[in-house]
Design a protein around this motif. Structure first.
Motif, short mmCIF file in Angstrom:
data_model
loop_
_atom_site.label_atom_id
_atom_site.label_comp_id
_atom_site.label_asym_id
_atom_site.label_seq_id
_atom_site.Cartn_x
_atom_site.Cartn_y
_atom_site.Cartn_z
N ASP A 143 0.56 14.04 2.39
CA ASP A 143 -0.70 14.23 3.06
C ASP A 143 -0.91 15.64 2.76
O ASP A 143 -0.33 16.49 3.08
CB ASP A 143 -0.25 13.92 4.41
N TRP B 152 -12.62 2.01 -0.08
CA TRP B 152 -11.86 2.00 -1.44
C TRP B 152 -12.56 2.23 -2.64
O TRP B 152 -13.74 1.55 -2.63
CB TRP B 152 -10.88 0.89 -1.37
N GLN C 156 0.83 -1.17 0.04
CA GLN C 156 -0.02 0.09 0.00
C GLN C 156 0.88 1.02 0.15
O GLN C 156 2.00 1.08 0.42
CB GLN C 156 -0.96 0.11 1.17
N CYS D 110 1.00 5.90 -0.58
CA CYS D 110 0.06 7.18 -0.55
C CYS D 110 0.87 8.33 -0.99
O CYS D 110 2.10 8.21 -0.91
CB CYS D 110 -0.66 7.47 0.68
N THR E 255 -11.39 1.62 6.09
CA THR E 255 -11.20 2.39 4.90
C THR E 255 -12.16 1.87 3.65
O THR E 255 -12.19 1.04 3.39
CB THR E 255 -9.62 2.47 4.45
N ILE F 251 -3.82 0.67 -2.54
CA ILE F 251 -3.49 -0.52 -2.11
C ILE F 251 -3.89 -1.74 -3.08
O ILE F 251 -4.61 -1.32 -4.26
CB ILE F 251 -4.38 -0.81 -0.72
N LYS G 111 -4.56 7.43 -1.60
CA LYS G 111 -3.88 6.07 -1.20
C LYS G 111 -4.25 5.02 -1.88
O LYS G 111 -5.12 4.83 -2.52
CB LYS G 111 -4.80 6.06 0.43
N SER H 223 -8.16 5.11 -2.59
CA SER H 223 -9.00 5.91 -1.83
C SER H 223 -8.46 7.46 -1.66
O SER H 223 -7.21 7.50 -1.59
CB SER H 223 -8.94 5.42 -0.35
N SER H 224 -9.16 8.41 -1.98
CA SER H 224 -8.81 9.79 -2.28
C SER H 224 -10.18 10.61 -2.29
O SER H 224 -11.05 10.41 -2.54
CB SER H 224 -8.16 9.78 -3.51
#
Length: 1581
Positions: A981, A1437, A976, A978, A1435, A1381, A1379, A1402-1403
């Motif tokens: 941040d 996704w 995973q 990302c 989370t 994965i 992010k 995921s964003s």
């Protein structure tokens, strides 16, 4: 072995029962006919039919007792008397029957019987565009020189096989009477069944297999040989002949008559299909359903390697059972008192003591003698030449030649006199002659290899005749041209005026024969390379001695020679041994044989020749030509040497020849086949009758046994047998043995076929300049089973395959050169040719013009058959002939043909004496330069070594409990990663302010009203329009007013924006936001192509539920035009407003959405799989997307970026319409469409505005690479400089196209483009921007994957350049706030580092869901909100639908962390599941494009688990069919897949979307609906 009986006859089978001679009773025939009818109408199954038929016939099938003696020897003496007795009865003969008479019928019959088995198998015929049929071959109209069969092939040869199936014998009452009875003798043979040469002799022995074969095969197989007599019963002194009547049929039943193209066929489940394509594919599937080969065996599949199925030996295959053979000694070489010490001594003796004695008579093309060379003349002319060569040729006062130098002899085939003088002249001068063929053009087949031989022999001088020299191709200077691959040669003409008389005191040194090289004979190997075989003086002398003894030559005999006098038997008998014995040679040139095939027989008669040296072809031709030539007598012949007697078809020529010419004084026993090879010279020859040798033998061998290298007399299967004749006894003074072909040369067993090896003083000594090969071939040491050498003398391998039969007779069944080892079984190319010819050849292909060879594909040999098609044969006929050839070969040889190709007449490369140049043909086939006009590939039947299909093992997935520990999965770090941040970043206040794009635009219009945001360029590179912040805001306001007032729209209504790329599109987008409407950008229809582009527009408008269309006046007219009405229902458009002249009004208020989660716009795109999907973008996601891009690319108002993308969906839309407004930078907009008229537009703009960051699509990059690749110098002149570019990003939703980005970087490196600048982005429907290289961070990395592991969904990294490696470039850096994965596609669990799985993301800028996916909403619900099945289950996704993997690298990213690289492998929807493995179309396409220079583009898809490959042909349509085999080969080799259908289309047919991605599903639909107008469609069987 059975006992020899009193008549010296070895019986092959016991006498057949008399039942064989009886006719079938009428009622049985009627019942059989009824059965046939039932079968043909489908009232009875094939099995039932065979059972009933078997019962009916059981009483009439002769029972052969199980005696299996292995060979049969015929007694010559009796048979010839009986034959003469019989021959008196048939003096009458009709001229028109001549062709029918020499059919080796039993083979034809075997083939027809084999074909009859295949009644039901219909094959789909390839479809072809008409223009391809019109071949542009210049000679297509002239029939090829049928006579030009290769030396070994006999072109009119095997005339027998013609099966003129539509003329049953009754039509020829006058057909030779002997024919009806001669059928007895030989069984059907695969390669040359022969009619027996002993019409009356010992019928019991000659009726070997005929009892069953004739009666049954003939009555039952659907052949037209309707009138056979049974073997005459000489013992009972009565003759019975059987006449069987049967209804005549016009064609062999069981062969499909052509079928109708357009007929509606039913698919397997009974559903009628209208499209021609789908019906053909259905037919193809139906043929493939029937498994033809045994199923693959189970075997362990190693985890990483797909093991190709190794052919396990068949446990039932025959194995040799005999004892070990004993080496065979020839009789000792006799000691002759006055034997000359060397060949030259002999020449000197005859030249001085018998000068008037005739040595050689040359003939012209009319058959008239032109010149007779006497021994005196030969001696004096050779002396003159020798003296001239040694003394009169010099360069810089150095003699040009020294003793031992090699000299090329280039003499035409019709000038034996000049050749002989030159040959002996060289020997007298102690030079080494190298005879070669006359080169006709600069590009003769195989000529390059001859050049290589001359170069390696160090040849600098070529001798030739005046006439020949004049005919050679000349260079500009008038000198003889240098041929391709040849060394520079000095050409010397040997005619009288160029040579000088030696002075009285000059004498050549005539030494005793030594081991020095006398001459070099060339030989072409199976692969096409040419070797020179050296023959020493002593071997030359010994060979003459051995031939003289074996043939019983006496002084001054007359001999006619039809063979090429430059090499092989023609040279040995007609130039060397003849001089040894002062014989008179009548040389018959090949050109005369073509005009008058009887010429050699006439010369035998005229000159009362005692010996004739011929090939089977010459006998065959004379049969075709003889028209009651009553005045010919062959009684003077004591020996008719058949130089290619070892060929499988020579027996039928010998038999048929004897049958016809026995009445002209030819005695059966004078036919003497011999076997020879270039390396070992003469190996064995049948002795003339006066030598008191045992009678000749014949063997009827099982083809299946031979394919395993075992000799079995055939008792069961009548169809596949080979009849061979012996080639006599071993040469005097030679020791012969037979060794195994592969591995150590150990002695064979007595019933095993191996390579014949000879040890004697009469063989060649080496391959010139090739010591390694010489050791293998000329210095073999055969060993016994225990490994001890059988002799201390070295042996020479002859490259002949054979065995030693009874009476120590040698039998040859093939040559190493023609050997094809398929799946461990051996097949002989000549045998396969024979079978192909037996399928009615004369109608469709030219007789001697068939080449058979094998190519290696996927670790096994595959058989390829190439034939020249007659110009008048129709498509349908040829296809039918091809399918029957496949069936016949399959049936008789039990081997599948991989590819069968027909080429236009006269287009195959010719060998020097006619015939086909096999290695050159093979070379052309592999290079895709054969240009066939018809091709049939059968990979499904013959490729049986594919890896076993992979079965997914249930229960192998690791369960959650056992595997997740902290952030490790099964001992690996969880995959995973990302981006940076976003919450920590400095622009948070701004981000809160900039939640809604319409607010940002208003703020910019106030804060920096004149700041330019957009610059649109036109094709000329000039600015077409611009927009500052204020101008854009103003235009947006006007649009908002129009929407509310004119359109009367409500908040939340959807509006379709149909605009060309430009500023209008951007302004109306913001206008919609101002009015609270939801914009949907749509690509406008193409005015030239409304039929395909307008329906898409209509569909998006309908699916997006747009209530209004905003567009320009021009497009508005187009939408409602007549042409549009033809494509869609124009009445059902919603309101259409044009925005060209809007009044300057301001809206009362600008709409403010209540929450950022509200819908901002819809993004519609057609996926590569052909699904139209619209995703919903909220205001929050829109601003988050812009913010992410701004951070990654460091965008702020002082920046300029250039965008060459389509602005309608995905990242292209965001960059074109959103980012500038958000970040304030200036965007230079370059519509990709403008590049069609000005390719350099984008790069020129980048250079002119000194842009640091630019975006483009793959299509743009490809246009630049192809269009500007050769123009970098011109661009430099225009001062285009790309050194300013820091990042050039390709916007894509696919695996990075590494080859394209690399070639782009390479080409434009000259313009200053940094090698590190080019990178790619990755986005998809759920998130349009996941990765972007940006300005900071490490360069993209490339890894190499094992493609085979990838098919099993595994990532296995390998070194660059290793086999099966696939380069994969990282798709840019993960954007801030994103992010990623990697999850297992089936269990939805997390995977470890470097494991292949689905990329989940995921964003904050994920889309919130599909607006609609045409009817599949439920299916896709989890695309946007899915959770892991274990691990971090909180989370949410989104699933991208792409396979890829994450890999932690050694590099550090901007934050100082170790960098995680994301590699995209490909879309899950696109993958092909074949044989239990997962394939990515792009990998197969890459291989295919590489396979031939003319393939411009390729796309693959599957249809009912058949792989369909569509290739665009960039070249002449003649090349279309070349691609079929190459495409099939490369996909087999590299992907272990069998291509089902190959479709060749014009460039531009494969549809490509705006991102440059292939629309494979559209293509598939077009193909199935028959809309591609393909050049050629090949259905691989």
């Amino acid at each position: 072995m059975a006992e020899r009986n009193s008549t010296g006859l070895l019986m092959m089978m016991l006498e057949p029962t008399p039942a064989a001679a009886m006719t079938l009773p009428a009622e049985v025939r009627e019942k059989l006919a009824e059965l046939e009818l039932e079968l043909s109408e489908g009232d009875i199954t094939q099995k039932g039919y065979e059972k009933k038929r078997g019962k009916l016939l059981a009483p009439y099938i002769p029972q052969t007792q199980g005696v299996d003696p292995s060979l049969q020897v015929d007694n010559r003496v009796q048979s010839s008397q009986a034959a003469q007795a019989v021959s008196k009865q048939h003096k009458t003969r009709a001229a028109n029957s001549r062709d029918e008479r020499f059919r080796s019928d039993l083979h034809t019959e075997a083939v027809q019987a084999a074909l009859a088995k295949y009644k039901e198998r219909k094959m789909p015929m390839p479809s072809k565009r008409r223009s391809v049929l019109v071949q542009s071959s210049v000679e297509a109209c002239t029939p090829p020189d049928t006579s030009s069969a290769s030396e070994d092939e006999g072109s009119l040869r095997r005339q027998g096989r013609t099966a003129a199936s539509s003329t049953p014998y009754q039509a020829h009452p006058s057909v030779e009477h002997w024919f009806n009875r001669v059928i007895q003798g030989s069984s059907t043979s695969s390669s040359a069944s022969s009619t027996s040469s002993h019409p009356g002799g010992r019928p019991h022995s000659t009726a070997t297999t005929a009892a069953a074969a004739t009666v049954l095969a003939d009555l039952m197989a659907h052949t037209q040989l309707d009138n056979h007599s049974a073997p005459p019963d000489v013992t009972g002194l009565s003759e019975r002949s059987v006449h069987v009547e049967r209804p005549q049929m016009t064609s062999v039943r069981g062969v499909p008559r052509g079928y109708n193209h357009t007929s509606v066929l039913e698919t397997a489940d009974g559903v009628p299909v209208n499209s021609r394509v789908s019906s053909k594919i259905q037919q193809l599937l139906n043929t493939l359903k029937r498994p033809k080969r045994p199923p693959l065996r189970e075997f362990f599949l190693d985890d990483f390697e797909e093991l190709l199925d190794v052919q396990q030996p068949d446990p039932n295959q025959p194995k040799p059972e005999g004892t070990q053979m004993c080496p065979l000694d020839g009789e000792p070489l006799g000691v002759v008192t006055n034997w000359p010490p060397s060949l030259l001594a002999s020449l000197q003796r005859w030249g001085t003591t018998q000068p008037k004695s005739p040595c050689l008579t040359a003939l012209d093309n009319a058959g008239k003698p032109v010149y007779t060379l006497t021994y005196g003349k030969l001696w004096t002319r050779s002396l003159k030449l020798a003296y001239t060569l040694l003394n009169k040729l010099s360069s810089r006062n150095e003699p040009l030649l020294r003793p031992g130098d090699r000299v090329a002899l280039v003499f035409p085939n019709n000038d034996p006199v000049m050749f002989m003088v030159a040959f002996y002249g060289c020997l007298l001068a102690e030079l080494v002659p190298v005879p070669i063929e006359v080169p006709l053009t600069r590009k003769d087949a195989g000529s390059q290899q001859i050049g290589f031989l001359l170069g390696s022999c160090g040849v600098t001088l070529a001798l030739t005749t005046d006439a020949c020299q004049k005919g050679l191709p000349k260079a500009q200077t008038g000198e003889v041209a240098t041929f391709k691959g040849w060394p520079r040669l000095l050409w010397f003409v040997t005619d009288g005026k160029h040579v000088v008389k030696p002075p009285k005191d000059w004498h050549p040194s005539i030494r005793d024969a030594s081991n020095e090289i006398a001459y070099i004979e060339y030989k072409t190997s199976k692969e096409g390379s040419t070797m020179g075989i050296t023959v020493s003086h002593s071997a030359m002398l010994a060979h003459c001695h051995a031939l003289t003894q074996a043939c019983g030559y006496t002084e001054a005999e007359t001999i006619t020679n039809v063979l090429d006098f430059k090499r092989d038997a023609g040279l040995w008998h007609g130039v060397l041994t003849s001089v040894m014995n002062r014989m008179h040679v009548i040389s018959i040139p090949y050109s005369l044989m073509k005009v008058n095939p009887l010429s050699w027989i006439q010369k035998v008669h005229t000159y009362k020749a005692r010996v004739a040296v011929v090939k089977s072809r010459d006998m065959h031709w004379s049969l075709l030509a003889q028209r009651d030539q009553r005045d010919i007598s062959l009684s003077s012949l004591r020996m008719l040497i058949v130089a290619d007697g070892a060929n499988p078809w020579s027996i039928s020529s010998c038999d048929a020849f004897l049958n016809v010419f026995q009445s002209r004084g030819l005695r059966a026993e004078v036919i003497c086949p011999c076997a020879s090879s270039a390396e070992a010279m003469t190996v064995a020859i049948r002795r003339p009758p006066e030598m008191g040798v045992p009678p000749p033998g014949k063997a009827v061998l099982s083809m299946s046994g031979l394919s395993y290298g075992v000799i079995r007399v055939d008792t069961e299967e009548k169809l596949s047998v080979l009849t061979v004749q012996d080639v006599g006894q071993v040469m005097p003074g030679a020791l012969v043995c037979v060794v195994r072909v592969d591995g150590t040369p150990s002695l064979c067993q007595t019933d095993e076929v191996g390579e014949i090896c000879v040890s004697s003083g009469t063989t060649g000594t080496s391959y010139f300049g090739l010591p390694g090969m010489t050791k293998n071939v000329f210095e073999t040491i055969p060993v016994t089973a225990s490994g001890t050498p059988i002799s201390d003398r070295p042996f020479t391998r002859t490259s002949l395959l054979g065995f030693v039969g009874p009476d120590n007779l040698v039998f040859v069944v093939g040559k190493m050169d023609g050997l094809m080892v398929v799946s461990g079984r051996r097949h002989n190319a000549d045998d396969v040719v024979a079978t192909a010819l037996a399928v009615e050849p004369m109608k469709f292909v030219y007789r001697g013009r068939i080449a058979v060879f094998s190519v290696s594909v996927l670790h096994d040999e595959r058989i390829v058959v190439v034939a020249e098609q007659r110009p008048d044969a129709s498509e349908e006929d040829s296809f039918q002939w091809m399918s029957r050839v496949l069936q016949a070969i399959d049936s008789i040889h039990q081997v599948g043909v991989y590819c069968l190709a027909l080429v236009p007449a006269n287009t195959l490369p010719k060998a020097p004496l006619g015939g086909i140049h096999i290695s050159e043909t093979k070379q052309r086939f592999l290079e895709g330069a054969l240009h066939p006009c018809n091709v049939l590939m059968c990979p499904h039947t013959c490729v049986t070594n594919l890896p076993k299909p992979r079965q997914k093992q249930p229960g192998t997935e690791v369960g959650p409990a056992s595997m997740i520990v902290g952030n490790l999965v099964a001992g690996k770090r969880i995959a995973q990663a990302c981006g940076r941040d976003v919450t920590q970043l400095e622009d948070n206040d701004q981000a809160r302010k900039f939640l809604y794009m319409q607010d940002v635009l208003q703020w910019r219009a106030q804060a920096t009203p004149d700041h330019p945001l957009f610059l649109l360029l036109n094709a000329k590179g000039t600015v077409a329009s611009t927009a500052s912040c204020l101008q854009l805001h103003k235009r947006a306001e006007r649009v908002a007013v129009a929407l509310m007032e004119k359109g009367r729209l409500n908040t939340g209504d959807h509006v379709a924006l149909v605009y060309p790329p430009g500023i209008d599109l951007i302004a109306t987008f913001y206008g919609c936001l101002y009015a609270g409407c939801v914009p949907v950008t749509v690509r406008p229809p193409h005015s030239q192509n409304l039929a395909t582009t307008l329906p898409t527009v209509k569909m998006i408008v309908e699916v997006s539920k747009s209530v209004c269309i905003l567009t320009t006046q021009a497009i508005m007219k187009l939408l409602k035009s007549k042409e549009a009405a033809a494509a869609v229902d124009v009445k059902s458009w919603p309101t259409v407003l044009d925005t060209d002249d809007l009044p300057r009004k301001r809206p009362g208020q600008i709409y403010k959405p209540p929450t950022p989660e509200m819908l901002a716009y819809l993004d519609f795109s057609v996926s590569t799989t052909g699904i139209l999907a619209g995703v919903k973008m909220s205001h929050a996601a829109t601003s988050a997307l812009c913010r992410s891009i701004k951070l990654q690319c460091e965008l702020y108002p002082s920046r300029q970026i250039a965008i060459c993308l389509d602005p309608y969906c995905g990242l292209g839309f965001a960059l074109w319409c959103l980012c500038s407004v958000y970040s304030g930078h200036q965007s230079i907009l370059v519509p990709p469409l403008e590049l069609e008229s000005n390719v350099s537009l984008w790069l020129a703009a980048v250079s002119q505005y000194k842009v640091r960051v630019t975006f483009c699509s793959y299509s743009v990059m490809e246009m630049c690479t192809k269009g500007l690749g050769s123009q970098t110098e011109a661009l430099k002149m225009r001062n285009i400089n790309l050194s300013c570019v820091r990042t050039c990003m390709v916007v894509a939703e696919e695996r990075p196209r590494i080859a394209l980005t690399q070639s782009f970087s390479k080409i434009f490196k000259d313009l200053g483009l940094s090698a590190r600048a080019v990178s790619t982005t990755f986005g998809c429907r759920v998130n349009v921007a996941i990765c972007l290289q940006g300005t900071a961070g490490p360069d993209p990395t490339t890894v190499y994957l094992d493609m085979r592991a990838l098919r099993h969904d595994r990532v296995r990294l390998v070194e660059r350049g290793s086999p099966h490696s696939l380069p994969l470039m990282e798709s840019g850096k993960i954007l801030p706030g994103v992010k990623v994965i990697i999850a297992n596609t089936e269990t939805k669990g997390p995977l470890g580092d470097s494991h292949l799985g689905e990329i989940w993301v995921s964003s904050p800028h994920n889309a919130t869901g599909y607006y609609t996916v045409y009817g599949e909403e439920a299916l896709h619900a989890d695309h946007f909100s899915t959770r892991l099945s274990f691990g971090d289950t909180q989370t949410v996704w989104a699933r991208t639908g792409y396979l890829g993997f994450l890999r932690r690298t050694e590099l550090t990213d901007a934050c100082g962390e170790r960098h995680d690289a994301l590699y995209v492998v490909g879309s899950l929807d696109e993958t092909l599941e074949l044989r239990g493995m997962r394939y990515h179309p792009i990998d197969i396409e890459t291989s295919v494009i590489r396979s031939h220079k003319s393939i411009a583009e390729c796309a693959v898809f599957t249809w009912t688990n058949l792989l369909v490959v569509v290739v665009e042909l960039e070249g002449s349509e003649q090349e279309a069919l070349d691609l079929v085999a190459l495409v099939t080969n490369v996909v087999l080799e590299e992907h272990y897949l069998i291509v089902g259908v190959v479709v060749v289309v014009d460039p531009g047919v494969i549809p490509i979307n705006s991102r440059g991605e292939k629309q494979r599903m559209h293509l598939r639909d077009g193909f199935l609906a028959d809309q591609l107008d393909p050049i050629y469609v090949a259905y691989n069987m």
